[in-house]
Design a protein around this motif. Structure first.
Motif, mmCIF file in Angstrom:
data_model
loop_
_atom_site.group_PDB
_atom_site.id
_atom_site.type_symbol
_atom_site.label_atom_id
_atom_site.label_comp_id
_atom_site.label_asym_id
_atom_site.label_seq_id
_atom_site.Cartn_x
_atom_site.Cartn_y
_atom_site.Cartn_z
ATOM 1 N N ASN A 23 3.732 49.773 -8.836
ATOM 2 C CA ASN A 23 4.780 48.834 -9.232
ATOM 3 C C ASN A 23 5.292 47.989 -8.068
ATOM 4 N N SER A 106 3.264 59.513 -8.454
ATOM 5 C CA SER A 106 4.705 59.347 -8.256
ATOM 6 C C SER A 106 5.311 58.319 -9.212
ATOM 7 N N GLU A 107 4.455 57.504 -9.809
ATOM 8 C CA GLU A 107 4.916 56.492 -10.759
ATOM 9 C C GLU A 107 4.364 56.741 -12.164
ATOM 10 N N SER A 108 3.951 57.947 -12.437
ATOM 11 C CA SER A 108 3.211 58.238 -13.672
ATOM 12 C C SER A 108 3.948 57.812 -14.939
ATOM 13 N N ASP A 109 5.260 57.870 -14.948
ATOM 14 C CA ASP A 109 6.007 57.482 -16.149
ATOM 15 C C ASP A 109 5.909 55.996 -16.469
ATOM 16 N N THR A 110 5.555 55.191 -15.474
ATOM 17 C CA THR A 110 5.506 53.746 -15.693
ATOM 18 C C THR A 110 4.088 53.193 -15.680
ATOM 19 N N PRO A 113 -1.540 54.196 -19.590
ATOM 20 C CA PRO A 113 -2.224 55.483 -19.793
ATOM 21 C C PRO A 113 -3.576 55.592 -19.098
ATOM 22 N N HIS A 116 -2.873 56.407 -15.473
ATOM 23 C CA HIS A 116 -2.327 57.757 -15.387
ATOM 24 C C HIS A 116 -3.444 58.783 -15.566
ATOM 25 N N ARG A 120 -4.640 61.859 -13.056
ATOM 26 C CA ARG A 120 -4.728 63.239 -13.547
ATOM 27 C C ARG A 120 -6.127 63.812 -13.306
#
Length: 187
Positions: A23, A106-110, A113, A116, A120
């Protein structure tokens, strides 16, 4: 050898992700650094997520190649784990960068997919490789899996703290302490 625009975009995006996060940059930032129009980036990578996924896939492949080399170059567990930790130290020494997938995590929520998922996969591959290396030195068990996950987590954390504090030997020290604890625990 001429580097293609797509390769320059990947290299620059990797550096930006490792230093500023997913981001922390835009296609406009990339375009400015490379000297092209931001619309031209879409020709190679329709979305920022497509670019980041591609960068993460390449990172995973290069890391896997490095792990294969470690297996060829080192015979015992302490040497293999020390060589593994050196991958993290080298990354930090290369422009104060962090692990690409660590930054993505560290930014996985944003993250999109698909990006992300690549992060993973990286961590799953790392733990699986560490489990194999550790099990090669003894029987595989829940303890082996736990040590593999703990070792990776400790290196990722040590890398972040080393970046913040400038303690360039922190990763190697963390690795050595964990290896020593693991070996003592087996005796």
């Amino acid at each position: 050898m001429t580097v293609s625009t797509a390769d320059r975009l990947r290299e620059t995006a990797q550096r930006l992700i490792q230093t500023h996060g997913y981001n922390g940059f835009s296609f406009r930032d990339l375009a400015t650094e490379i000297g092209i129009k931001s619309a031209s980036i879409h020709y190679h990578f329709p979305t920022k997520g497509d670019l980041a996924r591609d960068v993460a896939q390449q990172y995973r492949k290069k890391f896997a190649d490095r792990l294969e080399q470690i297996l060829q170059d080192h015979d015992d567990l302490p040497a293999r784990l020390a060589a593994y930790s050196e991958c993290f130290s080298e990354t930090l020494r290369n422009g104060n960068r962090l692990c690409l997938c660590g930054m993505l995590a560290s930014e996985s929520d944003t993250l999109p997919p698909k990006v992300h998922d690549e992060a993973r996969l990286f961590f799953a591959e790392q733990v699986a490789w560490l489990e194999l290396v550790i099990a090669d030195d003894g029987p595989q068990s829940d303890e082996t899996r736990q040590f593999a996950a703990t070792y990776l987590s400790a290196l990722e954390g040590a890398m972040m703290i080393a970046r913040a504090t400038g303690e360039t030997d922190r990763i190697a020290r963390t690795s050595a302490q964990l290896i020593d604890m693991h070996l003592k625990g087996r005796n």
